[in-house]
Design a protein around this motif. Structure first.
Motif, PDB file in Angstrom:
ATOM      1  N   PHE A 174       0.865  -1.176   0.000  1.00 47.33           N
ATOM      2  CA  PHE A 174       0.000   0.000   0.000  1.00 47.33           C
ATOM      3  C   PHE A 174       0.904   1.229   0.000  1.00 47.33           C
ATOM      4  O   PHE A 174       1.572   1.519   0.999  1.00 47.33           O
ATOM      5  CB  PHE A 174      -0.906  -0.013   1.227  1.00 47.33           C
ATOM      6  CG  PHE A 174      -1.756  -1.256   1.327  1.00 47.33           C
ATOM      7  CD1 PHE A 174      -2.927  -1.385   0.588  1.00 47.33           C
ATOM      8  CD2 PHE A 174      -1.375  -2.305   2.147  1.00 47.33           C
ATOM      9  CE1 PHE A 174      -3.703  -2.525   0.670  1.00 47.33           C
ATOM     10  CE2 PHE A 174      -2.141  -3.457   2.235  1.00 47.33           C
ATOM     11  CZ  PHE A 174      -3.313  -3.571   1.488  1.00 47.33           C
ATOM     12  N   ALA A 175       0.926   1.931  -1.136  1.00 48.82           N
ATOM     13  CA  ALA A 175       1.830   3.076  -1.291  1.00 48.82           C
ATOM     14  C   ALA A 175       1.105   4.257  -1.930  1.00 48.82           C
ATOM     15  O   ALA A 175       1.689   5.009  -2.711  1.00 48.82           O
ATOM     16  CB  ALA A 175       3.038   2.682  -2.121  1.00 48.82           C
ATOM     17  N   ALA A 176      -0.155   4.424  -1.604  1.00 49.76           N
ATOM     18  CA  ALA A 176      -0.947   5.526  -2.166  1.00 49.76           C
ATOM     19  C   ALA A 176      -0.475   6.870  -1.595  1.00 49.76           C
ATOM     20  O   ALA A 176       0.227   6.916  -0.573  1.00 49.76           O
ATOM     21  CB  ALA A 176      -2.418   5.317  -1.845  1.00 49.76           C
ATOM     22  N   ASP A 177      -0.849   7.953  -2.293  1.00 49.55           N
ATOM     23  CA  ASP A 177      -0.568   9.311  -1.812  1.00 49.55           C
ATOM     24  C   ASP A 177       0.917   9.569  -1.574  1.00 49.55           C
ATOM     25  O   ASP A 177       1.308  10.117  -0.540  1.00 49.55           O
ATOM     26  CB  ASP A 177      -1.349   9.599  -0.523  1.00 49.55           C
ATOM     27  CG  ASP A 177      -2.836   9.736  -0.766  1.00 49.55           C
ATOM     28  OD1 ASP A 177      -3.230  10.632  -1.522  1.00 49.55           O
ATOM     29  OD2 ASP A 177      -3.601   8.928  -0.209  1.00 49.55           O
ATOM     30  N   ASN A 178       1.743   9.154  -2.536  1.00 47.09           N
ATOM     31  CA  ASN A 178       3.167   9.458  -2.487  1.00 47.09           C
ATOM     32  C   ASN A 178       3.555  10.250  -3.732  1.00 47.09           C
ATOM     33  O   ASN A 178       2.697  10.843  -4.388  1.00 47.09           O
ATOM     34  CB  ASN A 178       3.978   8.173  -2.348  1.00 47.09           C
ATOM     35  CG  ASN A 178       4.001   7.666  -0.914  1.00 47.09           C
ATOM     36  OD1 ASN A 178       4.480   8.331  -0.004  1.00 47.09           O
ATOM     37  ND2 ASN A 178       3.462   6.459  -0.696  1.00 47.09           N
ATOM     38  N   SER A 202      -2.556   4.464  -5.972  1.00 45.91           N
ATOM     39  CA  SER A 202      -3.454   5.563  -6.331  1.00 45.91           C
ATOM     40  C   SER A 202      -2.938   6.882  -5.764  1.00 45.91           C
ATOM     41  O   SER A 202      -2.237   6.923  -4.749  1.00 45.91           O
ATOM     42  CB  SER A 202      -4.866   5.288  -5.807  1.00 45.91           C
ATOM     43  OG  SER A 202      -4.854   5.036  -4.414  1.00 45.91           O
ATOM     44  N   ARG A 203      -3.267   7.961  -6.502  1.00 48.71           N
ATOM     45  CA  ARG A 203      -2.868   9.316  -6.116  1.00 48.71           C
ATOM     46  C   ARG A 203      -1.349   9.507  -6.066  1.00 48.71           C
ATOM     47  O   ARG A 203      -0.828  10.243  -5.236  1.00 48.71           O
ATOM     48  CB  ARG A 203      -3.532   9.711  -4.789  1.00 48.71           C
ATOM     49  CG  ARG A 203      -5.060   9.770  -4.893  1.00 48.71           C
ATOM     50  CD  ARG A 203      -5.715  10.116  -3.579  1.00 48.71           C
ATOM     51  NE  ARG A 203      -5.469   9.109  -2.550  1.00 48.71           N
ATOM     52  CZ  ARG A 203      -6.104   7.944  -2.491  1.00 48.71           C
ATOM     53  NH1 ARG A 203      -7.021   7.614  -3.389  1.00 48.71           N
ATOM     54  NH2 ARG A 203      -5.837   7.103  -1.521  1.00 48.71           N
ATOM     55  N   ASN A 204      -0.654   8.802  -6.966  1.00 47.25           N
ATOM     56  CA  ASN A 204       0.748   9.056  -7.256  1.00 47.25           C
ATOM     57  C   ASN A 204       0.816   9.653  -8.666  1.00 47.25           C
ATOM     58  O   ASN A 204      -0.061   9.408  -9.492  1.00 47.25           O
ATOM     59  CB  ASN A 204       1.563   7.762  -7.222  1.00 47.25           C
ATOM     60  CG  ASN A 204       2.001   7.391  -5.816  1.00 47.25           C
ATOM     61  OD1 ASN A 204       3.022   7.851  -5.313  1.00 47.25           O
ATOM     62  ND2 ASN A 204       1.198   6.539  -5.169  1.00 47.25           N
ATOM     63  N   ARG A 215       0.861  -1.515 -18.170  1.00 46.32           N
ATOM     64  CA  ARG A 215       2.278  -1.824 -17.942  1.00 46.32           C
ATOM     65  C   ARG A 215       2.499  -2.559 -16.624  1.00 46.32           C
ATOM     66  O   ARG A 215       3.268  -3.519 -16.555  1.00 46.32           O
ATOM     67  CB  ARG A 215       3.107  -0.538 -17.998  1.00 46.32           C
ATOM     68  CG  ARG A 215       3.201   0.042 -19.395  1.00 46.32           C
ATOM     69  CD  ARG A 215       3.936   1.355 -19.417  1.00 46.32           C
ATOM     70  NE  ARG A 215       5.347   1.214 -19.022  1.00 46.32           N
ATOM     71  CZ  ARG A 215       6.230   2.202 -19.091  1.00 46.32           C
ATOM     72  NH1 ARG A 215       5.842   3.402 -19.540  1.00 46.32           N
ATOM     73  NH2 ARG A 215       7.478   2.019 -18.722  1.00 46.32           N
ATOM     74  N   LEU A 216       1.802  -2.142 -15.568  1.00 45.55           N
ATOM     75  CA  LEU A 216       1.973  -2.814 -14.277  1.00 45.55           C
ATOM     76  C   LEU A 216       1.292  -4.183 -14.271  1.00 45.55           C
ATOM     77  O   LEU A 216       1.757  -5.108 -13.606  1.00 45.55           O
ATOM     78  CB  LEU A 216       1.433  -1.938 -13.150  1.00 45.55           C
ATOM     79  CG  LEU A 216       2.214  -0.657 -12.867  1.00 45.55           C
ATOM     80  CD1 LEU A 216       1.708   0.011 -11.601  1.00 45.55           C
ATOM     81  CD2 LEU A 216       3.712  -0.922 -12.747  1.00 45.55           C
ATOM     82  N   THR A 217       0.216  -4.311 -15.011  1.00 46.61           N
ATOM     83  CA  THR A 217      -0.466  -5.608 -15.091  1.00 46.61           C
ATOM     84  C   THR A 217       0.431  -6.650 -15.744  1.00 46.61           C
ATOM     85  O   THR A 217       0.455  -7.808 -15.320  1.00 46.61           O
ATOM     86  CB  THR A 217      -1.784  -5.473 -15.889  1.00 46.61           C
ATOM     87  OG1 THR A 217      -2.655  -4.575 -15.201  1.00 46.61           O
ATOM     88  CG2 THR A 217      -2.476  -6.823 -16.028  1.00 46.61           C
ATOM     89  N   ASP A 227      -4.970  -0.901  -7.294  1.00 46.35           N
ATOM     90  CA  ASP A 227      -5.687   0.326  -6.918  1.00 46.35           C
ATOM     91  C   ASP A 227      -7.158   0.066  -6.642  1.00 46.35           C
ATOM     92  O   ASP A 227      -8.038   0.864  -6.993  1.00 46.35           O
ATOM     93  CB  ASP A 227      -5.545   1.382  -8.009  1.00 46.35           C
ATOM     94  CG  ASP A 227      -4.086   1.689  -8.331  1.00 46.35           C
ATOM     95  OD1 ASP A 227      -3.266   1.654  -7.400  1.00 46.35           O
ATOM     96  OD2 ASP A 227      -3.775   1.932  -9.513  1.00 46.35           O
ATOM     97  N   GLY A 228      -7.443  -1.069  -6.023  1.00 41.57           N
ATOM     98  CA  GLY A 228      -8.820  -1.378  -5.642  1.00 41.57           C
ATOM     99  C   GLY A 228      -9.662  -1.981  -6.741  1.00 41.57           C
ATOM    100  O   GLY A 228     -10.855  -2.235  -6.534  1.00 41.57           O
TER     101      GLY A 228
END
Length: 312
Positions: A174-178, A202-204, A215-217, A227-228
């Motif tokens: 979990f690395a959201a909001d960075n 999310s929110r990066n 690409r990440l998939t 991202d949920g």
């Protein structure tokens, strides 16, 4: 100042209602202790509680992790939303599997060198000085790399994750909001985590880049949730096949270019001048006229003529 002491534990427990055991016996048998939201500022000597396995101390005013050396059986430690600035004094907690330190003032993830059993680490939302980001001590990351499966580092101004590469056992990140924005870096790191199933970025800045999800998939072969949103296996396989086809075509095109350069070395960087019609010449004579053979002169005749010319 409110201190967590054995006397506070005794007053807050149901021990007074029990006449079958002494306070000392009760404290020795205690396995779970919940003192969340009690304005606790300091932890006193609790060594008599040697069988403690779960300790809830979140939402207090604690500024230092201390006096937990006795808790060799502790498996869960909840200390989020306090005033802690350093991760320290945890070296005796060899059985600790879950550590919650979100919402503190930690700037460096360190002091985890002896936590060989740690499976979950939560350090989200640190109160950082303006312009600073949460950083990771390589020794601590290396020490927990064989056990850690869940990591929460959301909302910490993090702009790169190279230091997390050794965490190959991660299943949830979990690395959201960075401030993560380099898609190539993310692909490189995540492709080495063969057990990653849940990822939240999310929110990066990277979240808004073209082909981000595709690409990440393809980079994370085991990813189930990004991202949920669930990842459809058919969609993933289509993307993987498409990427392989594209790379194969590119490789074939590059090979053709190289082969063409070998077969025609003058094709690049060298151009021959336009060719002009040449008149037929003999090996030793003058150019022929109207198709007639050229006249051949002997060198002795040329020499003699030159001498006669000088005499005249």
């Amino acid at each position: 100042m409110v201190r967590l002491t054995v006397h506070l534990i005794a007053r807050s427990s149901n021990h007074s209602k029990s006449r079958s055991e002494s306070l000392q016996q009760y404290l020795k048998k205690l396995t779970h202790l919940n003192f969340s939201s009690k304005n606790i500022e300091d932890i006193d000597d609790l060594s008599i509680c040697r069988n403690l396995t779960v300790l809830y101390l979140y939402d207090n005013q604690i500024s230092q992790i201390c006096n937990l050396g006795f808790a060799s059986n502790l498996t869960h430690l909840y200390m989020q939303n306090n005033n802690i600035s350093h991760i320290e004094n945890l070296s005796s907690l060899h059985k600790l599997t879950k550590l919650f330190l979100g919402g503190n003032s930690i700037t460096v993830v360190e002091g985890l060198d002896e936590l060989k059993s740690l499976k979950e680490l939560h350090v989200e939302g640190q109160r950082l000085p303006h312009g600073e980001k949460l950083v990771f001590d390589p020794r601590s990351i290396s020490s927990i790399s064989d056990s850690l499966s869940i990591l929460n580092i959301s909302k910490n101004n993090i702009d790169e994750i190279w230091d997390l590469t050794p965490l190959k056992k991660l299943t949830h990140l979990f690395a959201a909001d960075n401030q993560l924005q380099d898609l190539q870096e993310l692909e490189t790191v995540f492709s080495q985590w063969s057990e990653l199933r849940v990822l939240d970025l999310s929110r990066n800045p990277a979240y808004h880049k073209p082909k981000y999800r595709d690409r990440l998939t393809t980079a994370c072969k085991t990813l189930e949730d990004l991202d949920g949103k669930q990842i459809n296996e058919l969609s993933r396989q289509f993307l993987i096949n498409w990427k392989a086809s594209r790379n194969a075509k590119k490789k074939t095109g590059d090979e053709k270019d190289i082969k063409g350069q070998i077969n025609n070395p003058f094709a690049n960087g060298f151009h021959m001048s336009p060719q002009h019609p040449r008149s037929s010449t003999s090996s030793q004579g003058k150019p022929s006229e109207l198709g007639r053979p050229g006249v051949t002169f002997r060198t002795d005749q040329v020499g003699a003529s030159s001498i006669r010319g000088q005499k005249d």
